[in-house]
Motif scaffolding. Structure first.
Motif, PDB file in Angstrom:
ATOM      1  N   GLU A  89       0.836  -1.196   0.000  1.00 62.44           N
ATOM      2  CA  GLU A  89       0.000   0.000   0.000  1.00 62.44           C
ATOM      3  C   GLU A  89       0.867   1.241   0.000  1.00 62.44           C
ATOM      4  O   GLU A  89       1.760   1.404   0.834  1.00 62.44           O
ATOM      5  CB  GLU A  89      -0.916   0.000   1.222  1.00 62.44           C
ATOM      6  CG  GLU A  89      -1.883   1.174   1.255  1.00 62.44           C
ATOM      7  CD  GLU A  89      -2.798   1.134   2.445  1.00 62.44           C
ATOM      8  OE1 GLU A  89      -2.857   2.149   3.162  1.00 62.44           O
ATOM      9  OE2 GLU A  89      -3.451   0.090   2.677  1.00 62.44           O
ATOM     10  N   ALA A  90       0.605   2.144  -0.933  1.00 58.38           N
ATOM     11  CA  ALA A  90       1.414   3.347  -1.067  1.00 58.38           C
ATOM     12  C   ALA A  90       0.606   4.629  -0.942  1.00 58.38           C
ATOM     13  O   ALA A  90       1.182   5.702  -0.788  1.00 58.38           O
ATOM     14  CB  ALA A  90       2.149   3.338  -2.407  1.00 58.38           C
ATOM     15  N   GLY A  91      -0.702   4.547  -1.014  1.00 57.12           N
ATOM     16  CA  GLY A  91      -1.524   5.740  -0.896  1.00 57.12           C
ATOM     17  C   GLY A  91      -2.992   5.370  -0.885  1.00 57.12           C
ATOM     18  O   GLY A  91      -3.384   4.316  -1.384  1.00 57.12           O
ATOM     19  N   THR A  92      -3.804   6.239  -0.303  1.00 60.99           N
ATOM     20  CA  THR A  92      -5.243   6.016  -0.248  1.00 60.99           C
ATOM     21  C   THR A  92      -5.965   7.310  -0.613  1.00 60.99           C
ATOM     22  O   THR A  92      -5.413   8.411  -0.492  1.00 60.99           O
ATOM     23  CB  THR A  92      -5.706   5.569   1.148  1.00 60.99           C
ATOM     24  OG1 THR A  92      -5.346   6.576   2.107  1.00 60.99           O
ATOM     25  CG2 THR A  92      -5.069   4.244   1.535  1.00 60.99           C
ATOM     26  N   GLY A  93      -7.188   7.172  -1.050  1.00 64.52           N
ATOM     27  CA  GLY A  93      -7.968   8.352  -1.383  1.00 64.52           C
ATOM     28  C   GLY A  93      -9.450   8.063  -1.376  1.00 64.52           C
ATOM     29  O   GLY A  93      -9.866   6.899  -1.368  1.00 64.52           O
ATOM     30  N   ARG A  94     -10.239   9.109  -1.376  1.00 66.57           N
ATOM     31  CA  ARG A  94     -11.688   8.971  -1.506  1.00 66.57           C
ATOM     32  C   ARG A  94     -12.201  10.124  -2.355  1.00 66.57           C
ATOM     33  O   ARG A  94     -11.619  11.211  -2.389  1.00 66.57           O
ATOM     34  CB  ARG A  94     -12.383   8.926  -0.141  1.00 66.57           C
ATOM     35  CG  ARG A  94     -12.252  10.167   0.698  1.00 66.57           C
ATOM     36  CD  ARG A  94     -12.990  10.030   2.017  1.00 66.57           C
ATOM     37  NE  ARG A  94     -12.857  11.204   2.853  1.00 66.57           N
ATOM     38  CZ  ARG A  94     -11.894  11.393   3.752  1.00 66.57           C
ATOM     39  NH1 ARG A  94     -10.975  10.451   3.936  1.00 66.57           N
ATOM     40  NH2 ARG A  94     -11.840  12.506   4.468  1.00 66.57           N
ATOM     41  N   LEU A  95     -13.303   9.870  -3.029  1.00 59.90           N
ATOM     42  CA  LEU A  95     -13.907  10.857  -3.920  1.00 59.90           C
ATOM     43  C   LEU A  95     -15.410  10.833  -3.732  1.00 59.90           C
ATOM     44  O   LEU A  95     -16.023   9.764  -3.722  1.00 59.90           O
ATOM     45  CB  LEU A  95     -13.555  10.539  -5.376  1.00 59.90           C
ATOM     46  CG  LEU A  95     -14.018  11.551  -6.433  1.00 59.90           C
ATOM     47  CD1 LEU A  95     -13.274  12.877  -6.257  1.00 59.90           C
ATOM     48  CD2 LEU A  95     -13.798  11.002  -7.832  1.00 59.90           C
ATOM     49  N   VAL A  96     -16.002  12.004  -3.572  1.00 61.24           N
ATOM     50  CA  VAL A  96     -17.445  12.140  -3.361  1.00 61.24           C
ATOM     51  C   VAL A  96     -18.020  13.014  -4.469  1.00 61.24           C
ATOM     52  O   VAL A  96     -17.492  14.103  -4.758  1.00 61.24           O
ATOM     53  CB  VAL A  96     -17.756  12.773  -1.989  1.00 61.24           C
ATOM     54  CG1 VAL A  96     -19.261  12.910  -1.789  1.00 61.24           C
ATOM     55  CG2 VAL A  96     -17.125  11.950  -0.863  1.00 61.24           C
ATOM     56  N   LEU A  97     -19.084  12.548  -5.090  1.00 63.55           N
ATOM     57  CA  LEU A  97     -19.824  13.331  -6.075  1.00 63.55           C
ATOM     58  C   LEU A  97     -21.100  13.832  -5.419  1.00 63.55           C
ATOM     59  O   LEU A  97     -21.905  13.037  -4.925  1.00 63.55           O
ATOM     60  CB  LEU A  97     -20.164  12.484  -7.303  1.00 63.55           C
ATOM     61  CG  LEU A  97     -21.070  13.157  -8.346  1.00 63.55           C
ATOM     62  CD1 LEU A  97     -20.376  14.356  -8.982  1.00 63.55           C
ATOM     63  CD2 LEU A  97     -21.495  12.141  -9.412  1.00 63.55           C
TER      64      LEU A  97
END
Length: 230
Positions: A89-97
């Motif tokens: 694991e090198a990075g995480t993210g989230r996206l909300v519309l």
């Protein structure tokens, strides 16, 4: 992908109409007492198509649904992604519309995307005065490439330093990069905005494939600090 103009019926009586989730896990809430929201089903399809298109060409990103936030806008959907490098694991993210037929203060349309990305970085890189400028350019360069019709961008770049105390005092300090941003997408560029967010996450994670003109901040292997992909 242009949003459809065909109205989508909602349930009467103020009940919630559940729209199928992006990947089948959670649901998208659409309040039934605010009139027709004809464009959101098409936006949801574009959101899903953007994630599916990236998943088809990258095996170092995994996606999962998140519960849709209920208080930010009448309609919303959320997704999370994890970036891997060498299986770790090198990075995480989230996206909300978000979708509000009436718009909101600061919006230039009826849609708004809210993004978050986190990645561990070396201490020297966290102290680099150009960290914020470089990190923000990852997002804007990616949007210029995939969704150039975006407007009203806003965000922050944060240096995160984590130190352990008490029973965790033996743990070495950790430094990380975080970017939080939001923007209004063009109606026919929601799938491209998803692709841009993925490029941002990949760049923060130090992956070799970057949008044109950007540089990877974190090029070191994570070693023991990373988590193995399951």
């Amino acid at each position: 992908m242009r949003l459809a103009d065909t109205p989508a019926p909602l349930r009467a009586g103020g009940q919630v109409n559940a729209v199928p989730a992006v990947h089948g896990g959670s649901s998208v809430t659409v309040p039934g007492d605010r009139g027709h929201l004809p464009v959101f089903p098409a936006a949801l399809a574009a959101f899903k198509a953007g994630a599916d298109a990236v998943a088809e060409v990258r095996d170092d990103l995994t996606f999962e649904d998140l519960p849709a936030p209920k208080r930010l806008a009448p309609c919303a959907v959320a997704i999370a992604a994890t970036a891997y490098r060498d299986g770790e694991e090198a990075g995480t993210g989230r996206l909300v519309l978000l979708h509000d037929p009436a718009g909101q203060e600061g919006w230039t349309g009826t849609f708004r995307l809210v993004a978050h990305v986190h990645a561990d970085v070396e201490e020297e890189m966290a102290a680099d005065p150009l960290l914020g400028e470089v990190g923000w350019s990852w997002l804007t360069d990616a949007l210029d490439l995939h969704a150039p019709g975006y407007s009203a961008p806003s965000g922050t770049v944060t240096r995160v330093i984590t130190e352990g105390y008490g029973s965790k005092s033996d743990e070495p300090p950790a430094t990380a990069f975080e970017l939080r941003a939001s923007w209004c997408p063009a109606d026919d560029e929601i799938d491209g905005s998803v692709a841009a967010w993925c490029d941002l996450l990949v760049a923060a994670a130090g992956q070799p494939t970057q949008p044109p003109g950007t540089l990877a901040l974190n090029s070191r292997p994570h070693g023991q600090a990373g988590r193995r992909r399951r």
